[in-house]
Design a protein around this motif. Structure first.
Motif, short mmCIF file in Angstrom:
data_model
loop_
_atom_site.label_atom_id
_atom_site.label_comp_id
_atom_site.label_asym_id
_atom_site.label_seq_id
_atom_site.Cartn_x
_atom_site.Cartn_y
_atom_site.Cartn_z
N VAL A 1 36.44 -12.35 28.96
CA VAL A 1 35.11 -12.05 28.25
C VAL A 1 34.72 -10.51 28.56
N ALA A 2 35.76 -10.15 29.37
CA ALA A 2 35.41 -8.45 29.86
C ALA A 2 36.48 -7.67 29.50
N LEU A 3 37.11 -8.16 28.30
CA LEU A 3 38.45 -7.41 28.05
C LEU A 3 38.00 -5.91 27.69
N ASN A 4 36.94 -5.55 26.99
CA ASN A 4 36.69 -4.47 26.47
C ASN A 4 35.82 -3.65 27.24
N PRO A 5 36.47 -2.24 27.63
CA PRO A 5 35.57 -1.38 28.56
C PRO A 5 34.48 -0.97 27.70
N LEU A 6 33.19 -0.83 28.28
CA LEU A 6 32.09 -0.59 27.86
C LEU A 6 31.84 0.78 27.06
N HIS A 7 32.23 1.98 27.69
CA HIS A 7 32.15 3.17 27.43
C HIS A 7 32.83 3.63 25.99
N SER A 8 34.03 3.39 26.17
CA SER A 8 35.12 3.74 25.06
C SER A 8 34.92 3.10 23.69
N GLN A 9 34.34 1.74 23.67
CA GLN A 9 34.42 0.95 22.64
C GLN A 9 32.85 0.62 22.34
N SER A 10 32.16 0.39 23.41
CA SER A 10 30.91 -0.49 22.94
C SER A 10 29.66 0.42 23.10
N PHE A 11 29.49 1.29 23.90
CA PHE A 11 28.42 2.35 24.45
C PHE A 11 28.75 3.69 24.18
N ALA A 12 29.71 4.02 23.55
CA ALA A 12 30.17 5.54 23.40
C ALA A 12 29.09 6.45 22.95
N MET A 13 28.29 5.98 22.50
CA MET A 13 26.94 6.85 21.79
C MET A 13 25.97 7.54 22.93
N PHE A 14 26.12 6.88 24.04
CA PHE A 14 25.23 7.32 25.17
C PHE A 14 25.61 8.76 25.84
N ASP A 15 24.79 9.62 25.76
CA ASP A 15 25.05 10.97 26.35
C ASP A 15 25.60 10.90 27.96
N GLU A 16 25.24 9.93 28.73
CA GLU A 16 25.67 9.90 29.97
C GLU A 16 26.45 8.76 29.96
N PRO A 17 27.86 9.02 30.00
CA PRO A 17 28.67 7.64 29.83
C PRO A 17 28.71 6.72 30.91
N ILE A 18 29.17 5.67 30.49
CA ILE A 18 29.42 4.41 31.50
C ILE A 18 30.74 4.78 31.91
N VAL A 19 30.61 4.46 33.51
CA VAL A 19 32.01 4.77 34.16
C VAL A 19 32.83 3.19 34.26
N ASP A 20 33.79 3.35 33.19
CA ASP A 20 34.79 1.84 33.32
C ASP A 20 35.73 1.93 34.33
N ILE A 21 35.58 0.95 35.33
CA ILE A 21 36.88 0.91 36.12
C ILE A 21 37.62 -0.43 36.08
N ALA A 22 38.98 -0.47 35.69
CA ALA A 22 39.80 -1.45 35.44
C ALA A 22 40.32 -2.12 37.19
N ILE A 23 40.07 -3.28 37.41
CA ILE A 23 40.66 -3.74 38.77
C ILE A 23 41.52 -4.94 38.28
N GLN A 24 42.08 -5.66 39.55
CA GLN A 24 42.48 -7.02 39.44
C GLN A 24 41.80 -7.94 39.97
N ASN A 25 41.05 -8.95 39.19
CA ASN A 25 40.36 -9.78 39.91
C ASN A 25 41.27 -11.12 40.32
N GLY A 26 41.07 -11.38 41.81
CA GLY A 26 42.40 -12.36 41.92
C GLY A 26 42.08 -13.81 41.74
N SER A 27 41.03 -14.07 41.19
CA SER A 27 40.62 -15.45 41.10
C SER A 27 41.47 -16.32 39.56
N ASP A 28 41.53 -17.43 39.67
CA ASP A 28 42.44 -18.38 38.90
C ASP A 28 41.89 -17.92 37.43
N ASN A 29 40.72 -17.82 37.19
CA ASN A 29 40.35 -17.35 35.82
C ASN A 29 39.98 -15.79 35.49
N ARG A 30 40.17 -14.86 36.42
CA ARG A 30 39.82 -13.54 36.65
C ARG A 30 38.51 -13.07 36.29
#
Length: 315
Positions: free
Chosen positions: A260-289
């Motif tokens: 449910v969180a595959l898409n980074p927010l700034h690059s695809q979803s909220f790119a119109m904002f003047d102040e960009p969202i900082v997207d950070i990809a991590i490794q969530n270690g749980s069974d369902n991520r």
């Protein structure tokens, strides 16, 4: 500096204190690992809406038990089918980094395949989804099958599933009574003090919806495992999701294998904002991520939380 934690779904039967201890415990374990001072419980607020959401969703015509419609004659049904179809088609078109698995579940309703003359497995387009919505529950079986396929493909613990998450997000976005009661609970914990908002899953949708409507003393906004990158969700925000919360820092932490969180927010979803969202990809270690504890204890999350809290203390 206060921290305001905003929960996701599937927390019914628990309590504000239990959730606060769970979130803060995971956060402090992460802070200890990076040798940063722990945060005291007195500095944290955690509104709890789990039981209210469960009660209201059971009373609503869009409630689904095991993803089955209880009131197919309701006019709302077609929009719910369309929402679910849009969401699962978008999710199934993405690739998971877990085993490089690409999901393309085929339509499983023989009548649908025959009617549209689409080969099984061929991706749906917007006109197909509109057709499904117009025909309503006749195509609900296809949506159910697709959601179940995704749930089986992306391992999940018993309290969490894609279908139930999308159902609850839909109810929050479209049912004024549900949204008003949940917002009242969450907004009741805001104060005039400088506050860092940390939210997870459905909580990121609730937090975003509240923060964009009124200026508050918010020093930062952190979203963890957010489904706001799903277009079907963004387009149903009223007014549409084009207003950035009045915060200087919005950090979105996600796992590319969290369905449910595959898409980074700034690059695809909220790119119109003047102040960009900082997207950070991590490794969530749980069974369902998607679990909150690996998200909020991750080195990136705790480092940004410490930085924002510390900067507020030194002002």
């Amino acid at each position: 500096m206060r921290l305001l934690f905003i929960q996701g779904r599937s927390q019914e039967g628990r309590s504000e204190q239990e959730l606060k201890e769970e979130w803060l415990g995971a956060l402090n374990r992460g802070l200890s690992k990076v040798k940063k001072p722990k945060i005291a419980a007195s500095e944290v607020a955690q509104p709890f809406y789990g039981d209210v959401l469960l009660k209201l969703s059971k009373a609503d015509p869009a409630n689904a038990d095991e993803l089955k419609r209880s009131s197919p004659e309701k006019g709302q049904d077609a929009d719910f089918v369309k929402f679910m179809a849009e969401a699962v088609v978008e999710l199934s078109a993405n690739k998971s980094e877990a085993g490089n698995l690409a999901i393309h579940p085929p339509p499983t309703d023989p009548e649908y395949v025959l009617r549209t003359k689409k080969p099984a497995g061929e991706p749906l387009d917007s006109s197909d989804i509109d057709d499904m919505a117009e025909r309503g529950v006749q195509n609900w079986s296809w949506v159910v099958a697709t959601v179940r396929h995704l749930d089986e493909t992306f391992p999940a613990f018993s309290e969490w599933s894609i279908g139930r998450l999308l159902r609850d997000v839909y109810l929050y976005l479209t049912e004024e009574k549900i949204r008003a009661e949940i917002d009242e609970i969450v907004e009741g914990r805001f104060t005039d003090e400088p506050t860092l908002v940390v939210s997870h899953s459905l909580g990121t949708v609730i937090a975003y919806n509240i923060l964009r409507k009124k200026k508050r003393n918010i020093t930062g906004f952190i979203t963890l495992g957010s489904p706001l990158g799903i277009q079907a969700i963004r387009k149903r925000l009223e007014p549409p999701a084009v207003v950035r919360p009045d915060v200087s820092t919005w950090i979105n932490i996600y796992d590319k294998a969290d369905i449910v969180a595959l898409n980074p927010l700034h690059s695809q979803s909220f790119a119109m904002f003047d102040e960009p969202i900082v997207d950070i990809a991590i490794q969530n270690g749980s069974d369902n991520r998607h679990n909150i504890k690996p998200y909020i204890s991750d080195v990136e999350a705790v480092s940004h939380i410490h930085r924002i809290v510390s900067s507020g203390e030194h002002q």
